[in-house]
Each structure stands twice: as C-alpha cells, then as structure tokens.
Scaffold this motif. Structure first.
Motif, PDB file in Angstrom:
ATOM      1  N   ALA A   1       0.831  -1.221   0.133  1.00 36.12           N
ATOM      2  CA  ALA A   1       0.113   0.223  -0.195  1.00 36.12           C
ATOM      3  C   ALA A   1       0.862   1.210  -0.008  1.00 36.12           C
ATOM      4  O   ALA A   1       0.283   2.543  -0.171  1.00 36.12           O
ATOM      5  N   VAL A   2       2.189   1.188   0.087  1.00 37.32           N
ATOM      6  CA  VAL A   2       3.096   2.250   0.078  1.00 37.32           C
ATOM      7  C   VAL A   2       4.201   1.916  -1.103  1.00 37.32           C
ATOM      8  O   VAL A   2       4.284   0.754  -1.073  1.00 37.32           O
TER       9      VAL A   2
ATOM     10  N   ASP B   1       6.321   7.375  -1.280  1.00 38.92           N
ATOM     11  CA  ASP B   1       5.436   7.563  -0.076  1.00 38.92           C
ATOM     12  C   ASP B   1       6.459   7.538   1.379  1.00 38.92           C
ATOM     13  O   ASP B   1       6.369   8.479   2.000  1.00 38.92           O
TER      14      ASP B   1
ATOM     15  N   ARG C   1      -1.689   1.700   4.484  1.00 38.19           N
ATOM     16  CA  ARG C   1      -0.799   2.929   4.225  1.00 38.19           C
ATOM     17  C   ARG C   1      -0.253   3.505   5.531  1.00 38.19           C
ATOM     18  O   ARG C   1       0.992   3.652   5.693  1.00 38.19           O
TER      19      ARG C   1
END
Length: 448
Positions: A394-395, A399, A431
């Motif tokens: 998710a990253v 990020d 995240r």
C-alpha cells in the motif's frame, strides 16, 4: 461444409473440372470434429484454376505454391488451398519430393497421401470418395499407411512422427505393417527439421493416447529427445516408485491436463535422475538434486527444438520446483505466490499431483483429495488478492520519501522489510500502518 468451399467446388465443376474437399477436413467431419482448414483438390491446373476465379469480386487469388500445383483462394477472409491432382516423384532427402507431375485422376492423387484416414475426398453431390479403406479404419480406430508403409516413410520421414501424433490425438492403434515400418525407419527422422519435429511432438504430447504412445515407442521418442535415453529401463530401487524412470515420465505425462507446458514438464521433470542416482547402504535408490539435472536436460531439448521462450521458461520453472515440499499454511503459500505467481502455482500443484499418480504406489483417491484441498485453499487465497510482492504494498518509495526518509538504498531495504512484515501478517497492508512501521525501521537504522 462452408458455403465458400461449396462455391469453389461448384464454380470449378461448372467450368468442366472435378473438385473435392480432401484430406484432414474429411477425416474430421467423419469423426464429428470441426475442421480447422478446408483443402480442395481439382483436376484443373493452377493456370486453369486462376482463370476460373479471375474477376470474381468476393475472391482473392494468392499464388502460394504454383510449382506444386497450389493456388490459395481467399473468400470472406478465409484461405482455401486448391491443389491440382498430382503424383510425387522420388524423395532423395527423405522429406520433400524431387518433382511433382499433374495427373487427371482423383484416385492417383489420393494414392500419394500418408494414411488412409487422410486419403479421402468429399463432394456435396457424390459423397465420400474412399479408395483405400479410410472410413473402415476410422471405425476401427486404426492408423494405416496408404500402400506400402516402408515406402511412405522412406519418402517422408516426418510421416513416422505424424503416425504417432494421430494415434495419440485420436487414441487410435497403429496397424501392424505401419508399426513395423516405424520401428525399422525411425532413425530417418534425423532428416527432419527440428521445428517440424516440435510441431508434431507438442500435438502428440497433448493427445488422449499419449501414455500408450510414449510407452509403446520409447525408441522413437528417445531418438528425437536423446536427453531421455538414459531413463529407458532405469530402475529406481525405491519403495515410492513402482516404475522405471522412463515409465514414470510416460505415465505422469498422461496425468496432467492436455496443455503443452504441463505435459512437457512431466516428460522432463525426472529426466535427471540417472545422473543424480545413488544407492545407500540398504540398497535404496536416491536422486538428490535431480531437479537441477532435469532443468539442464529440458533446456537442451527445448533450445534444440526451438520451443518458444514463454513455454520454455515456464517449463523450466516447474521442472525446477516440482520436487519442493508443498506449502502447508497461508504464510508459506503467500511467499510462494509472490515468487512464481498464481498461474504457475496452480500448474505446480497439477505437476505434483501427476508426479504422485505416476509412481504407481499412491492411492488415487487420497492423491486427488489432497490435490483438491490444496488447490481450493490456494484459490481462496488468490481471491483475497493478498499482498505478495512489492508492487502490492500500500506504500512505495515515493511515500517513504514523503514522510522524511532520505533517498538511497535504505528506501529499498525498508520496503523489503515491510513486505516481509505483511507476508508474516505482523503488519496489515494499510498505508498508515506501513508508514508508521517504515519510520520505526528508519529510526532503528539511524540508531545503528
């Protein structure tokens, strides 16, 4: 029969020439299959054929093989090969006729063909023209050469492999004289281009009768695949194996679905056992590390046969991993899923199922039950779309830069650790949680 094929026949007939659909399409119609191609033979010469179809708006003429009497007519974007009745001259290279001559009789044209089941013609009004017993051989499930088998194979060595291919695909037997000629002349397959060998071989491998053909003609198979020759008659001296290595390869090949990758994998998965074989002090045979040898043998064969890279790479992956223990829990399954992907993972399960069934020592019901349970677990896991690779996180590196972690190699290292944490289900693939863990990891790294 397609309307365009009927139109071609009718137009030639109206111009005073004979015309029939011929060969494989007639065979397929008679056994209830849909033909892939429609070939037409005619008493018209190529020049006469072109003259008949000149000016026909719905037809495009392509001069594909005039020296052999073939003109291709393209109608509705579908090609139809129209070939003049012909007789072949001598075959000095065991593959191609040195010359051809045009003839006027259908029977003479059919007499030059390879097998009776391929030597039939059909006309919408006249029906099937069968001079050599092709329909009876279809009913009996028999592959028989037209005329003298040794002459047919001496003319074109590829016909030897085609006989095995048809017997495998249709699960037919091979007639006695044809069988004797195959065993006498199979070494002439050395005159055939490797690409043509592979075209026939992959169809043979995917046939319904593949086990019977592999078991019945090992000398032919090992002539075109010499990498398998050491496996013939090689006993494994192991309580888990009832068959020789070659017999195991043949039987396990028949246990996977008729897919080129899977069947080629099974044909080579244990090919390296003779090279890796040892006997322990109790006289029990082992082949530790045989997968590495099998990979090399499979690569050698596939490169020689010019197997496409996609097929080759997948076969090598499956051969390499075929003997690895199957994952027992979610975490292990996710790791394997991330390494090889879902399609390859499911194929690997098919490979291990077939490997077990081909040993002759396992209970089929137990093997099938365990296979179904494992594949169901894997499919359920795949339906969840779990995070198993860096691109699933998710990253990403951007990020991490955004929360103040400096650019450099540490970004990649932190992402690798985050993936491990997610795979082990210690951190959720969310995240905020991942960024928090990334900062923690960065802080620990700074302390060090």
């Amino acid at each position: 029969m397609p309307e365009a094929a009927e139109q071609i026949i009718e137009r030639l007939n109206c111009a005073g020439y004979e015309a029939y659909v011929v060969g494989g399409c007639v065979r397929d119609i008679l056994i209830g299959r849909t033909p892939k191609d429609w070939d037409i033979c005619t008493s018209a010469s190529p020049v006469e054929c072109e003259r008949v179809f000149e000016g026909m708006s719905a037809c495009r003429i392509v001069e594909t093989g005039l020296q052999h009497g073939t003109v291709t007519l393209v109608m509705d974007h579908v090609p139809y090969e129209v070939t003049t009745y012909r007789a072949d001259g001598s075959y000095s290279d065991h593959r191609h006729p040195d010359s051809v001559r045009f003839v006027h009789a259908l029977r003479e044209d059919l007499a030059r063909r390879d097998f009776t089941v391929n030597a039939m013609a059909y006309h919408p009004k006249e029906g099937v023209q069968d001079y050599f017993g092709g329909q009876e051989d279809l009913r009996r499930g028999l592959i028989r050469c037209v005329g003298q088998a040794s002459q047919r194979f001496d003319e074109d060595a590829l016909r030897i492999l085609r006989a095995l291919r048809f017997a495998s695909v249709y699960d037919f037997s091979i007639e006695e004289e044809t069988d004797r000629a195959i065993r006498l002349l199979y070494e002439t397959l050395s005159h055939v281009a490797e690409e043509r060998i592979w075209q026939e071989m992959q169809k043979l491998l995917c046939g319904r009768g593949v086990e019977r053909i592999l078991m019945g003609y090992p000398e032919v198979i090992c002539h075109i695949l010499p990498e398998l020759k050491p496996c013939m008659g090689f006993q494994q001296h192991n309580p888990w194996h009832h068959f020789s290595v070659y017999e195991h390869l043949a039987k396990s090949t028949a246990q996977v679905p008729p897919d080129t990758v899977l069947r080629l994998t099974m044909l080579f998965h244990d090919a390296g056992k003779p090279q890796a074989f040892t006997l322990d002090e109790k006289g029990v045979g082992h082949a530790y590390g045989h997968a590495d040898y099998s990979v090399r043998l499979a690569l050698s064969a596939m490169d020689r046969l010019h197997v496409d890279h996609k097929t080759r790479d997948r076969v090598l992956l499956l051969v390499r991993d075929h003997d690895l223990p199957m994952e027992r829990n979610r975490k292990e399954m996710k790791r394997r899923l991330g390494k090889i992907g879902g399609e390859a993972f499911l194929q690997l399960m098919e490979v291990q199922r077939a490997d077990a069934l081909g040993k002759g020592t396992f209970n089929r019901e137990e093997v099938e039950r365990a296979h179904l349970e494992r594949t169901n677990r894997l499919r359920e896991l795949m339906d969840e779309h779990p995070c198993v690779t860096l691109k699933d996180l998710a990253v990403n590196g951007k990020d991490l830069l955004g929360v103040g972690i400096p650019a450099g190699k540490r970004i990649g290292k932190i992402l690798d650790v985050l993936l491990e944490e997610v795979l082990d289900e210690r951190v959720p693939n969310e995240r905020e949680s991942l960024l928090k863990e990334a900062l923690f990891l960065y802080g620990k790294e700074e302390e060090v």
